[in-house]
Design an enzyme around this catalytic site. Structure first.
Site, PDB file in Angstrom:
ATOM      1  CG  ASP A  60     -11.187  31.192  -4.027  1.00  0.00           C
ATOM      2  OD1 ASP A  60     -12.299  30.967  -3.505  1.00  0.00           O
ATOM      3  OD2 ASP A  60     -10.246  31.707  -3.396  1.00  0.00           O
ATOM      4  CG  ASP A  62     -11.726  26.757  -2.077  1.00  0.00           C
ATOM      5  OD1 ASP A  62     -10.842  26.828  -2.961  1.00  0.00           O
ATOM      6  OD2 ASP A  62     -11.847  27.590  -1.173  1.00  0.00           O
ATOM      7  CG  ASP A 138     -15.601  31.208   8.297  1.00  0.00           C
ATOM      8  OD1 ASP A 138     -16.413  30.631   7.545  1.00  0.00           O
ATOM      9  OD2 ASP A 138     -14.748  32.021   7.893  1.00  0.00           O
TER      10      ASP A 138
HETATM   11  P1  ATP Z   1     -13.597  34.497  -0.780  1.00  0.00           P
HETATM   12  O1  ATP Z   1     -14.715  34.958  -1.633  1.00  0.00           O
HETATM   13  O2  ATP Z   1     -12.784  35.612  -0.209  1.00  0.00           O
HETATM   14  O3  ATP Z   1     -12.775  33.407  -1.398  1.00  0.00           O
HETATM   15  P2  ATP Z   1     -14.315  32.470   1.087  1.00  0.00           P
HETATM   16  O4  ATP Z   1     -15.430  32.380   2.073  1.00  0.00           O
HETATM   17  O5  ATP Z   1     -14.289  31.455   0.013  1.00  0.00           O
HETATM   18  O6  ATP Z   1     -14.337  33.923   0.514  1.00  0.00           O
HETATM   19  P3  ATP Z   1     -11.704  31.544   1.729  1.00  0.00           P
HETATM   20  O7  ATP Z   1     -10.629  32.188   2.497  1.00  0.00           O
HETATM   21  O8  ATP Z   1     -11.494  31.217   0.289  1.00  0.00           O
HETATM   22  O9  ATP Z   1     -12.972  32.473   1.900  1.00  0.00           O
HETATM   23  O10 ATP Z   1     -12.111  30.234   2.527  1.00  0.00           O
HETATM   24  C1  ATP Z   1     -12.883  29.201   1.950  1.00  0.00           C
HETATM   25  C2  ATP Z   1     -13.812  28.583   2.978  1.00  0.00           C
HETATM   26  O11 ATP Z   1     -13.038  28.000   4.029  1.00  0.00           O
HETATM   27  C3  ATP Z   1     -14.737  29.567   3.684  1.00  0.00           C
HETATM   28  O12 ATP Z   1     -15.889  29.815   2.944  1.00  0.00           O
HETATM   29  C4  ATP Z   1     -15.027  28.838   4.981  1.00  0.00           C
HETATM   30  O13 ATP Z   1     -15.983  27.832   4.787  1.00  0.00           O
HETATM   31  C5  ATP Z   1     -13.705  28.177   5.278  1.00  0.00           C
HETATM   32  N1  ATP Z   1     -12.852  29.027   6.130  1.00  0.00           N
HETATM   33  C6  ATP Z   1     -12.009  29.993   5.736  1.00  0.00           C
HETATM   34  N2  ATP Z   1     -11.392  30.562   6.786  1.00  0.00           N
HETATM   35  C7  ATP Z   1     -11.859  29.924   7.892  1.00  0.00           C
HETATM   36  C8  ATP Z   1     -11.595  30.034   9.286  1.00  0.00           C
HETATM   37  N3  ATP Z   1     -10.746  30.931   9.737  1.00  0.00           N
HETATM   38  N4  ATP Z   1     -12.260  29.209  10.110  1.00  0.00           N
HETATM   39  C9  ATP Z   1     -13.130  28.282   9.629  1.00  0.00           C
HETATM   40  N5  ATP Z   1     -13.413  28.137   8.342  1.00  0.00           N
HETATM   41  C10 ATP Z   1     -12.790  28.937   7.463  1.00  0.00           C
HETATM   42 MG    MG Z   2     -12.808  31.326  -1.472  1.00  0.00          MG
END
Ligand code: ATP
Ligand code: MG
Length: 452
Positions: A60, A62, A138
């Site tokens: 996705d 963001d 994170d």
């Molecule tokens: P995916 O490919 O699964 O979407 P993602 O890293 O984008 O991986 P998301 O859950 O979509 O994961 O979260 C988007 C962003 O938000 C992460 O890349 C990170 O920067 C931040 N984030 C997500 N969860 C946390 C958390 N628990 N604490 C701090 N930052 C977080």
């Molecule tokens: Mg994501």
């Protein structure tokens, strides 16, 4: 951490990185440009930048901006502001949702859950700068930005070096970050497994030290991360990280049993995960309940084996149902699965149990195949057969039984697909809702449907 607001990031100009606009979702680009043209900062952020840098297809896209939620809404007719405590905007398109959030900063000490020693975050709604926003994320590889203003990549936390070194590293003090939000421990394992990365030593050590904190995480968020982990295509490796760092034993004693079950002479049940991964990689989709039930399979089989050996007979259906209930109870509680999901998971295991002993009579076979969760039970059975190499004949027999109900199959598949679609939409809604109260314990019991 967040007081310094003018820190300069490392900037990688467009010619020196692989992110081309043609790789970015069209709707995400629309959102970025509209914000930029209105004079706001507009950055792609998180997993999408990480994945594009690695040449992977992002899940996705963001967007982060200095526009406030109400300013975002004024800019996009198709935007919805969601959340009260963590307000962010969803810009809705036919093809899906682009999540737009205003830069956040680390919460003040007064915003932590309990006393001064309690780091658990309960509120995450203070707006900040890109620098601050990066530092509340994170892991370093998750904190990179792509700036639509000049197509450069911005790195405040050392994420580029860690991408290069293929390392998952917590931002800031890893002990603090894991205590603030214990779900991050699971995310670390999932990410390392999914990307085939290593984990920085300090992050590993802190994870090991803080592993017991996982019990404080919001159950529904844990369940959500667990399902994502199981669907990521590298669940075996992700859970291996959790095993090595001691997290698995606390969080998933059932899976711990799975990985150590080989010793009991039941075949290597740890093979189930690689089998799931192989099937996911080849495009096979599994329902969340099937994957979760697969985690309980070894516990169930071991206990069934023990009881049947002790009793010197097969267990009756009632006894099996009681065993399924006993095996799944702790798990369902720990992950606060909604009642309906819990029911589905138990019935899937029970239907699976029906298939283990093929009845001689056709009528009895028909009855087993008429179970409402027969197809899910059959998927579990298939996982077991693929993992152990035993039971192929029985599998073929049940598959033939399944093929014998084409009309039912059509109806069921369509219904399941429709339900899965609705479920996906609901899960997307829940996901973003949860994201804004990241670190809270609010999402506990009941999970689904009672998001706010
Ligand atoms: P995916 O490919 O699964 O979407 P993602 O890293 O984008 O991986 P998301 O859950 O979509 O994961 O979260 C988007 C962003 O938000 C992460 O890349 C990170 O920067 C931040 N984030 C997500 N969860 C946390 C958390 N628990 N604490 C701090 N930052 C977080
Ligand atoms: Mg994501």
């Amino acid at each position: 951490m967040g007081e310094v607001e003018f820190i300069e990031p490392r900037v990688v100009p467009r010619p020196q990185h692989p992110i081309s606009r043609s790789l970015i979702d069209r709707n995400a680009l629309k959102v970025l440009y509209r914000l930029h043209e209105a004079g706001f900062r507009a950055l792609l952020v998180g997993g999408s930048v990480r994945d594009l840098m690695l040449g992977r297809q992002p899940k996705d896209f963001d967007v982060a901006t200095d526009a406030r939620p109400n300013e975002i809404r004024r800019l996009f007719r198709n935007a919805r502001i969601i959340g009260r405590r963590f307000r962010l905007a969803h810009v809705l398109f036919k093809e899906g949702v682009i999540e737009v959030s205003t830069f956040r900063r680390e919460p003040e000490p007064s915003e932590q859950a309990g006393g001064p020693d309690d780091l658990l975050i309960t509120s995450d709604n203070a707006f900040g700068t890109p620098h601050q926003d990066a530092f509340r994320r994170d892991f370093t590889v998750n904190a990179l930005f792509y700036d639509i203003a000049d197509y450069s990549v911005l790195d405040y936390t050392g994420g580029l070096d860690d991408l290069e070194a293929r390392l998952i590293r917590a931002i800031g003090d890893p002990d603090v970050r894991f205590r603030e939000d214990p779900v991050r421990m699971m995310r670390a394992c999932e990410l390392a497994g999914r990307l085939g990365f290593g984990m920085e030593r300090g992050t590993q050590e802190a994870l090991h030290r803080q592993r017991g904190e996982i019990t404080r995480a919001a159950s529904a968020r844990l369940a959500e991360e667990l399902v994502q982990l199981l669907q990521c295509g590298r669940a075996g490796e992700a859970l291996q990280w959790a095993l090595d760092l001691g997290l698995l034993e606390v969080q998933l004693p059932e899976v711990y049993a799975m990985l150590t079950a080989g010793r009991r002479g039941l075949g290597d049940l740890g093979r189930i995960l690689p089998v799931v991964d192989r099937m996911v990689a080849s495009g096979r989709g599994f329902k969340d309940t099937v994957l979760l039930a697969a985690l309980l399979l070894p516990s169930f089989l071991l206990q069934r084996y023990d009881r049947e050996t002790a009793a010197r007979r097969l267990l009756s259906r009632d006894e099996l149902a009681a065993l399924v209930a006993a095996v799944s109870e702790g798990f369902l509680e720990r992950f606060a699965l909604p009642k309906a999901k819990g029911h589905e998971l138990r019935e899937t295991l029970l239907s699976f149990a029906d298939l283990c002993v093929v009845p001689r009579r056709e009528s009895a076979r028909r009855r087993a195949a008429a179970h409402p969760f027969f197809r899910q039970g059959l998927e579990l059975f298939e996982l077991l057969v693929e993992a152990t190499g035993e039971g192929r004949e029985e599998l073929a027999l049940w598959q033939a039984e399944a093929a014998r109900q084409p009309r039912l199959q059509l109806v069921t598949t369509a219904a399941v697909d429709a339900a899965a679609e609705g479920e996906k939409a609901a899960s997307r809604r829940r996901r973003s809702k949860r994201r804004r109260r990241r670190g809270t314990r609010a999402a506990a019991v009941g999970g689904e449907g009672q998001g706010s």
